[in-house]
Design an enzyme around this catalytic site. Sequence first.
Site, PDB file in Angstrom:
ATOM      1  N   TRP A  76      55.292  38.784 -16.754  1.00  0.00           N
ATOM      2  CA  TRP A  76      54.497  39.522 -15.770  1.00  0.00           C
ATOM      3  C   TRP A  76      53.221  38.713 -15.644  1.00  0.00           C
ATOM      4  CZ3 TRP A  76      49.721  41.917 -15.290  1.00  0.00           C
ATOM      5  CH2 TRP A  76      49.588  42.781 -14.190  1.00  0.00           C
ATOM      6  N   ASN A 100      53.095  37.063 -25.053  1.00  0.00           N
ATOM      7  CA  ASN A 100      52.788  38.329 -24.384  1.00  0.00           C
ATOM      8  C   ASN A 100      51.331  38.650 -24.706  1.00  0.00           C
ATOM      9  OD1 ASN A 100      53.470  41.737 -25.416  1.00  0.00           O
ATOM     10  ND2 ASN A 100      52.644  41.050 -23.486  1.00  0.00           N
ATOM     11  N   LYS A 484      54.271  58.828  -8.474  1.00  0.00           N
ATOM     12  CA  LYS A 484      55.706  58.495  -8.486  1.00  0.00           C
ATOM     13  C   LYS A 484      56.114  57.901  -7.145  1.00  0.00           C
ATOM     14  CE  LYS A 484      55.734  58.922 -11.859  1.00  0.00           C
ATOM     15  NZ  LYS A 484      55.749  58.659 -13.264  1.00  0.00           N
ATOM     16  N   GLU A 487      54.534  54.447  -6.316  1.00  0.00           N
ATOM     17  CA  GLU A 487      54.950  53.424  -7.278  1.00  0.00           C
ATOM     18  C   GLU A 487      56.331  52.845  -6.935  1.00  0.00           C
ATOM     19  OE1 GLU A 487      55.058  55.136 -11.159  1.00  0.00           O
ATOM     20  OE2 GLU A 487      55.604  53.274 -12.142  1.00  0.00           O
ATOM     21  N   LYS A 602      56.383  47.670 -17.448  1.00  0.00           N
ATOM     22  CA  LYS A 602      56.188  48.765 -18.386  1.00  0.00           C
ATOM     23  C   LYS A 602      55.408  48.231 -19.573  1.00  0.00           C
ATOM     24  CE  LYS A 602      58.887  52.761 -19.630  1.00  0.00           C
ATOM     25  NZ  LYS A 602      58.390  53.611 -18.532  1.00  0.00           N
TER      26      LYS A 602
HETATM   27  C1  F6R Z   1      53.905  55.572 -14.040  1.00  0.00           C
HETATM   28  C2  F6R Z   1      53.871  54.968 -15.359  1.00  0.00           C
HETATM   29  C3  F6R Z   1      52.575  54.498 -15.876  1.00  0.00           C
HETATM   30  C4  F6R Z   1      52.433  54.773 -17.379  1.00  0.00           C
HETATM   31  C5  F6R Z   1      51.156  54.122 -17.912  1.00  0.00           C
HETATM   32  C6  F6R Z   1      50.910  54.442 -19.373  1.00  0.00           C
HETATM   33  O1  F6R Z   1      55.198  55.975 -13.684  1.00  0.00           O
HETATM   34  O2  F6R Z   1      54.883  54.816 -16.016  1.00  0.00           O
HETATM   35  O3  F6R Z   1      51.520  55.053 -15.153  1.00  0.00           O
HETATM   36  O4  F6R Z   1      52.434  56.156 -17.580  1.00  0.00           O
HETATM   37  O5  F6R Z   1      51.238  52.736 -17.737  1.00  0.00           O
HETATM   38  O6  F6R Z   1      51.895  53.914 -20.186  1.00  0.00           O
HETATM   39  P1  F6R Z   1      52.057  54.399 -21.681  1.00  0.00           P
HETATM   40  O7  F6R Z   1      52.453  55.829 -21.633  1.00  0.00           O
HETATM   41  O8  F6R Z   1      53.141  53.525 -22.255  1.00  0.00           O
HETATM   42  O9  F6R Z   1      50.741  54.206 -22.362  1.00  0.00           O
END
Ligand code: F6R
Length: 607
Positions: A76, A100, A484, A487, A602
């Site tokens: 990414w 990373n 949602k 995105e 993610k």
């Molecule tokens: C939206 C989404 C992101 C995560 C955010 C936090 O669909 O998935 O907004 O919620 O990046 O990620 P975590 O929960 O892994 O800290």
Amino acid sequence: MCGIVGCVGEKPCESFLVNSLKNLEYRGYDSAGIAVFEGDKIKTVKAKGSIGNGLVPKLEAEGSLKAVAGIGHTRWATHGEPSDINAHPQGNARVSVVHNGIIENYRKIKKFLMGKGYTFESQTDTESVAKLLDYSYNGNPVETIASAITQLEGAYSLGIIFREHKNKVYAVRKECPLIIGIGKGEMYLASDMTAILEYTKEYYTPEAGEIAEVTKDGVTFYDIHGNVVEKEIQIAEWDVTAAQKGGYEHFMLKEIHEQPAALKNTVTPRISDGVPSFEECGLTDEMLRNYKNIYIVGCGSAMHAGMVGKYVIEDIARIPVTVDIASEFKYRKPLITKDDLLVIISQSGETADTLSALKLGKEIGADTLAAVNVSGSSIDREAKMSVKTLAGPEISVCSTKAYMVQCAFMYMFAFRLAYARGRIDKAKCAEYTEKLLQIPELIQECINRKEQYQRVASKLVNASSLLYIGRGLDYALSMEGSLKLKEISYIHSESYAGGELKHGTISLVDEEMPVIAVATQTSLYSKTAGNVEQVKSRGAKTIVICRDSADVNPNIADYIIRLPETDDLLMPLVTAVPLQLLAYYTALDRQCSIDKPRNLAKSVTVE
Ligand code: F6R
């Protein structure tokens, strides 16, 4: 955000590297590459684009590689556009690196190395790390890595191979995730467990600054001074099928369908004597009684779950709650003190901003309570108290089931808090808990009503911008619904508190602007209906999401999405489902890349 892998064994490692990278592609898909030992050289193959479109055809053109050890990367992009040159691995004839994270002082390192005669080809921060390793090289990889990392500022997990140390892979981390997997006759490294679940469930987690030397026979961990460090084997709780699509067209759809089970798994084991209990993590009623303020921090959907928590906690426990976006919390000099509780919400447990907010809270002396979905993640380990949300692996970049269990955690926490502080008695706490335990059935009922969402989605497909409105808990849900949709469908959308519309935003409304009103809160229904009427009279197409029993005026709603009912307080857990499925079917109609939306990844391990 970038995935790294590595492997050392007796059989060719190419298929492991490609397969495990594919399992990590949700962490980034701008480019991919591998570096392996070939003869007495390092061979690198890398390409712009997804693994399937870029790296795999290039590897096929090479013919199958015989190498038994190597490293791999899916990117990414942070520094430099997605391109073959900027793809990882980065390095030279002696050393090759996958990374990373972000090296904040890479320009300084690069300048220093250029002064020593090094040349640079890419725009990446990682090339500076590779060349710093080359510059620091003294024949001993562990000493070389230890010396180089003392000069790095930022966050990283690194996989490294040295040409002169054939069939050994080295790894080190700071604030980015890394595990070392134990196979049969082979060893692995990976950013997270989902990459290697089909190969092993046994793994080690290195601490920051520990250097792993991986051979086919095992791994040795060294501290920064070269002393051997003993570590305990951990066993992954997740099953390999949990990280596969299981017949669904997309992970997102599968994960939406998994929500009833995820909620049940998260809630049921924490019910003791009819009410939620957090004794597992050391959170006692006495502590809950003494906190002066509650701060909740997270990013994106996790922060939205915190918003639901704020409304519920303030309603029934009557204690002030501040919800912060993690990246704002740490820079706005928050007023949190040692008398307060900082609740940290994160699916991955690795989000860089959330982790820094947690560290800041700890520094100030506040108690910290994390709700994380990945056991052993940085936030899980760093927080004073940690509760695992048991959603299982979430692969789709767009969060659904993790958000659901984060909300479920917030409810359990609110119920216990209200009970511990004497705001509700045990019978009321048990009554709320019983209603929470009935939610999985209602979620299932919502999923079964998919035709309503498909019908409305087909009307949104050509919109270029839309509004979500709601009041109270419906406002918290409209934030999540809007996120949602934008995105995964790339349709611009905003969420507004219904009452705010008239203070500016309503000027945007015309025939081209659909407005989705989330109107499940009985006491606020007439107010939200009033807002719908106002936008309808300005030409908007209106979609009302409401309870089965709501008496909706057909003249104000072009489309109605009806939901099975529970208490107002618990309706968000039901309402989340149509919002997710509306976004899903709209993105599907628009032929978007649902599980891997453009520009996203993610687990955001960089600021
Ligand atoms: C939206 C989404 C992101 C995560 C955010 C936090 O669909 O998935 O907004 O919620 O990046 O990620 P975590 O929960 O892994 O800290």
